[in-house]
Design a protein around this motif. Structure first.
Motif, PDB file in Angstrom:
ATOM      1  N   LEU A   1      -2.968  18.393   9.217  1.00  0.00           N
ATOM      2  CA  LEU A   1      -3.179  17.596   8.639  1.00  0.00           C
ATOM      3  C   LEU A   1      -3.393  18.390   7.515  1.00  0.00           C
ATOM      4  N   LEU A   2      -2.293  18.779   6.444  1.00  0.00           N
ATOM      5  CA  LEU A   2      -2.522  19.213   5.268  1.00  0.00           C
ATOM      6  C   LEU A   2      -2.039  18.147   4.478  1.00  0.00           C
ATOM      7  N   ARG A   3      -1.535  16.801   4.558  1.00  0.00           N
ATOM      8  CA  ARG A   3      -1.950  15.687   4.233  1.00  0.00           C
ATOM      9  C   ARG A   3      -1.384  14.227   4.533  1.00  0.00           C
ATOM     10  N   ARG A   4      -2.961  13.665   4.639  1.00  0.00           N
ATOM     11  CA  ARG A   4      -2.833  12.865   5.465  1.00  0.00           C
ATOM     12  C   ARG A   4      -2.140  11.401   4.798  1.00  0.00           C
ATOM     13  N   SER A   5      -1.268  10.793   5.411  1.00  0.00           N
ATOM     14  CA  SER A   5      -0.872   9.808   4.840  1.00  0.00           C
ATOM     15  C   SER A   5       0.007   8.655   5.644  1.00  0.00           C
ATOM     16  N   ARG A   6       1.470   8.589   5.151  1.00  0.00           N
ATOM     17  CA  ARG A   6       2.258   7.290   6.158  1.00  0.00           C
ATOM     18  C   ARG A   6       2.079   7.930   7.726  1.00  0.00           C
ATOM     19  N   GLY A   7       1.935   6.972   8.723  1.00  0.00           N
ATOM     20  CA  GLY A   7       1.491   7.303   9.577  1.00  0.00           C
ATOM     21  C   GLY A   7       0.304   7.731  10.574  1.00  0.00           C
TER      22      GLY A   7
ATOM     23  N   ASN B   1       0.698  -1.243   0.248  1.00  0.00           N
ATOM     24  CA  ASN B   1       0.111  -0.261   0.214  1.00  0.00           C
ATOM     25  C   ASN B   1       0.648   1.006  -0.221  1.00  0.00           C
ATOM     26  N   ARG B   2       0.488   2.254  -1.048  1.00  0.00           N
ATOM     27  CA  ARG B   2       1.756   3.321  -1.436  1.00  0.00           C
ATOM     28  C   ARG B   2       0.613   4.709   0.377  1.00  0.00           C
ATOM     29  N   ALA B   3       2.169   4.826   0.506  1.00  0.00           N
ATOM     30  CA  ALA B   3       1.964   5.899   1.373  1.00  0.00           C
ATOM     31  C   ALA B   3       2.819   7.006   1.446  1.00  0.00           C
ATOM     32  N   ASP B   4       2.353   8.231   0.788  1.00  0.00           N
ATOM     33  CA  ASP B   4       3.535   9.277   0.163  1.00  0.00           C
ATOM     34  C   ASP B   4       4.108   9.838   2.578  1.00  0.00           C
ATOM     35  N   ASP B   5       5.136  10.889   2.651  1.00  0.00           N
ATOM     36  CA  ASP B   5       5.311  11.244   3.983  1.00  0.00           C
ATOM     37  C   ASP B   5       3.517  12.728   4.434  1.00  0.00           C
ATOM     38  N   SER B   6       3.700  12.497   5.726  1.00  0.00           N
ATOM     39  CA  SER B   6       2.372  12.918   5.595  1.00  0.00           C
ATOM     40  C   SER B   6       2.400  14.063   5.831  1.00  0.00           C
ATOM     41  N   ILE B   7       1.817  15.428   6.244  1.00  0.00           N
ATOM     42  CA  ILE B   7       2.660  16.905   5.989  1.00  0.00           C
ATOM     43  C   ILE B   7       1.520  17.495   6.984  1.00  0.00           C
ATOM     44  N   VAL B   8       2.185  18.576   7.502  1.00  0.00           N
ATOM     45  CA  VAL B   8       1.814  18.827   9.915  1.00  0.00           C
ATOM     46  C   VAL B   8       1.802  20.128   9.313  1.00  0.00           C
TER      47      VAL B   8
END
Ligand code: ZN
Ligand code: ZN
Ligand code: FE
Length: 751
Positions: A387-393, A371-378
């Motif tokens: 969370l501006l991008r909710r992804s990995r973690g 499963n693909r998961a980019d870095d999340s951005i907070v």
């Protein structure tokens, strides 16, 4: 019922639900049971964790107390059920293997950053996993990114193909080991290995030598594609201009900021101003990219984040990243390994084909990413995380709701920053960031994410909710699914996502500002004030619509928004950065209403102001112009407000824009600040027009920290209760969640 005596033997069963698998829960229970001289067993099942213990009644009472008050660090217990059984007089306490349970209610854990114990072992020359880049334990390592099915057991992960060596096998079965039932357990003898490939895919080095050669190449200014946890990164020395510039050229990415991975927290603190909340996030098991203010005169190349006072900083989160940065002792850029607006690469061959033009070498390994998961951005907003991008973690940790559904619901998201949402019971799961659905790869990834959720939870969605835009690929894909479809207005979905995030109920008042969303009347909305009722919504107020010459072309060309604004004001467009012929041509198009759709978008208003202030004329990436207005406004601090006007449900921005036109030539920071102040004042004035105290601030415009903080402060001062986003992004990455909530409301009103 018998009276229990002090030494009476009882048997008690516990069923735990939540994130209780793959986090060391069974060894924890084992130790606790042994400590209390209890017999029985513990096992995982698809619904969570089951424990049966028997022994002295007082000891069981204490066991139960401990179970409630202590638990493994990364676990989340959402529910414990218990009852008594007839004692079976067992001889010992055992850990049983999992069984298959039809009802899947356990939480799928996201990937966890490497823990301190594993870092210590990896750096210990006497340890058998010394310098092993895939070390992990029950407290850390890959989870979601390697999982093919639930329950989370090794055969259901991409580690299934690796046979454990006798040493690993012993640890895996030893209840006293840190790696007892650590599903991705591995060592250099039996686990995944590194390889370094050249641009043709020839393997030029293996294992530790692959790593040391990659390090050498980075030191020499080369760009490496590195296979991380949820996908590939492109990495290069962040302190050298040349590789950073080169990556910009190769990736066709002129100015969008690159994230930076630092060797240590101390190194981030040396370069950036870090608040306590930011420090906690950086060091958390999710290890996201945190937007932090940079100091001046630091060694980071100016090309990393041009014209940006912030840096997206993160810490190493896999053993491989740690080994790399321990050796380099300097920050690296670590940006998603993808071609512009495509999903992040996860497969070695795919990366080789896609990133051949970007990377000089490929540092890969043979543990497949499922499963693909980019870095999340907070970003920290008004003291809390957003969370501006909710992804990995974070993904796919569920968001627990007050409401629940009998049959699963799917939300397919929007077009930009697409994610999907899946709801089962009272749990809302949001997929990792997929990307913009404008390429066939992204559309494929979108379909894959839907299939992955349906497979993981073994339940096909009974209802599918999508955006109201008929041309979105996500809409078309949803309608092709031959299930119950529901069309959800874009800004209504933003508002419902914000309500779910804050667990608040209707009625409330939503300020929904973004770039583009399909409106009920077929025009482009984006400056909306919605009254949210228990049944639906009403558009109470909106910004005065203005024409956008060329329609969607304006998203990448803010000067078109400025032209539409000046046309509305009947002001001279001579000040705009256009070739004269083009300006005259577009003016004619405006005059004859040719491809000049009307929009109420506040995002486009930001674009226009950016152009008038001379900050930019073209966007290199979505939202760039608006960011430049925010950044320059941060340099000024005053409370003045421009005039504005409300009439018959319309917020008239013309007095404000006329005042700005009159002030051009004055201090840009001053003007930009006053623009922000005015928008906050408009929010408060709008809130006063209605009866609700709860005010939602949602939509892509509320990624703007200055706007959000000013608005929430002014709202509080005026006696309102502002709500904004935390776990669900305010931008279109959160739309899918709102779509599911809309479908849920329909279910309720049908029932
Ligand atoms: Zn660990
Ligand atoms: Zn091994
Ligand atoms: Fe939006």
């Amino acid at each position: 019922m018998s009276i229990l005596t002090r030494n009476e033997i009882i048997r008690r069963r516990y069923a735990l639900k939540g994130a209780v698998q793959g986090v060391g829960f069974r060894p924890f229970v084992y130790h606790l049971a042994i400590e209390h001289e209890l017999k029985g067993w513990v096992r995982n099942d698809s619904a969570g964790l089951i424990i049966e213990v028997e022994g002295d009644v007082a000891k069981i009472a204490d066991f139960e107390k401990q179970l409630h008050h202590h638990k493994p660090q990364n676990s989340i217990v959402s529910h414990i059920e218990s009852f008594n059984l007839t004692p079976q007089f067992e001889a010992d306490f055992r850990i049983l293997s999992s069984d298959n349970h039809p009802e899947i209610t356990i939480l799928m854990l996201p990937d966890l950053a490497i823990c301190q114990d594993c870092i210590r072992e990896m750096n210990d020359a006497a340890d058998r996993r010394h310098r092993y880049p895939f070390i992990n334990c029950t407290q850390c390592g890959p989870r979601f990114s390697i999982t093919t099915a639930l329950p989370y057991d090794r055969p259901n992960t991409s580690m299934a193909a690796f046979e454990m060596c006798p040493e690993c096998e012993r640890e895996y079965h030893d209840p006293l080991s840190r790696r007892f039932h650590a599903q991705p357990i591995a060592c250099a003898h039996c686990g995944p290995q590194l390889e370094l490939w050249d641009q043709k895919g020839n393997c030029v080095a293996y294992g530790d030598s692959a790593l040391s050669q990659a390090i050498m190449h980075i030191e020499q200014g080369k760009i490496i594609a590195l296979k991380g946890l949820g996908g590939f990164h492109l990495v290069a020395d962040a302190t050298l201009d040349r590789p950073v510039q080169l990556l910009r050229v190769r990736k066709h990415r002129k100015s969008k900021p690159f994230a930076v991975m630092y060797p240590s927290l101390e190194a981030i603190q040396a370069d950036c101003v870090i608040a306590a909340e930011e420090k906690a996030l950086l060091c958390s098991a999710a290890a996201p990219i945190v937007l932090v203010l940079r100091k001046s005169g630091i060694a980071i190349s100016l090309w990393v984040a041009p014209n940006n006072p912030y840096l997206g900083a993160m810490l190493p989160y896999t053993p491989l990243h740690h080994l790399l940065l321990q050796a380099l002792k300097r920050p690296i850029i670590a940006t998603s390994g993808n071609r512009a607006s495509e999903p992040i690469c996860i497969d070695n061959q795919e990366a080789l084909e896609q990133l051949r033009d970007c990377a000089d070498f490929f540092l890969v390994h043979n543990r497949p990413i499922i499963n693909r998961a980019d870095d999340s951005i907070v970003r920290i907003m008004a003291g809390k995380m957003t969370l501006l991008r909710r992804s990995r973690g974070y993904a796919p940790l569920p968001i627990e709701l007050n409401e629940s559904t009998q049959q699963p619901i799917l939300g397919v998201g929007g077009h930009l920053k697409n994610t999907i949402a899946y709801m089962q019971g009272n749990q809302l799961m949001l997929s990792p960031h997929i990307g913009d659905l404008s390429t066939s790869k992204a559309i494929g990834a979108h379909e894959q994410a839907i299939a992955a959720f349906s497979d993981l939870y073994r339940n096909l969605p009974a209802r599918v909710a999508h955006d109201a835009h008929p041309d979105y690929r996500s809409t078309q894909l949803a309608q092709a699914k031959r299930v119950n479809c529901l069309s959800v207005q874009h800004h209504y979905a933003h508002a419902l996502a914000c309500m779910a995030d804050n667990r608040i109920q209707a009625p409330c008042f939503a300020v929904v500002w973004d770039g583009t969303g399909y409106g009920e009347d077929g025009t482009v909305w984006g400056g909306e004030f919605l009254q949210i009722t228990p049944e639906g919504y009403q558009r109470l107020l909106h910004f005065l619509p203005f024409p956008l010459p060329g329609g969607d072309a304006a998203i990448l060309e803010p000067r078109r928004s400025a032209l539409g604004i000046l046309y509305t004001l009947q002001a001279d467009p001579g000040c705009l950065p256009f070739p004269t012929a083009m300006s005259a041509f577009l003016w004619q198009a405006l005059h004859h209403h040719i491809n000049t759709p009307q929009t109420s978008s506040v995002g486009r208003l930001f674009d226009a102001v950016a152009v008038l202030l001379g900050l930019c004329d073209q966007n290199q990436f979505e939202g760039e112009a608006a960011m430049l207005v925010e950044f320059i406004a941060m340099q000024s601090d005053h409370k003045l407000v421009y005039p504005y006007h409300f009439e018959q449900g319309i917020v008239d921005w013309r007095p404000m824009l006329l005042a700005i036109l009159n002030e051009l030539g004055k201090d840009k920071a001053w003007i930009a600040r006053q623009f922000h102040n005015t928008l906050a004042a408009i929010i408060v004035a709008a809130a006063r027009l209605q009866d609700q105290r709860s005010i939602l601030l949602t939509g892509g415009c509320f990624q703007n920290k200055l706007l959000l903080e000013t608005a929430q402060f002014e709202l509080r001062q005026a006696g309102f209760e502002p709500y904004w986003h935390h776990r669900i992004p305010p931008n279109d990455g959160g739309l899918a969640a709102g779509q599911v909530m809309a479908a849920l409301r329909m279910n309720e009103s049908c029932a």
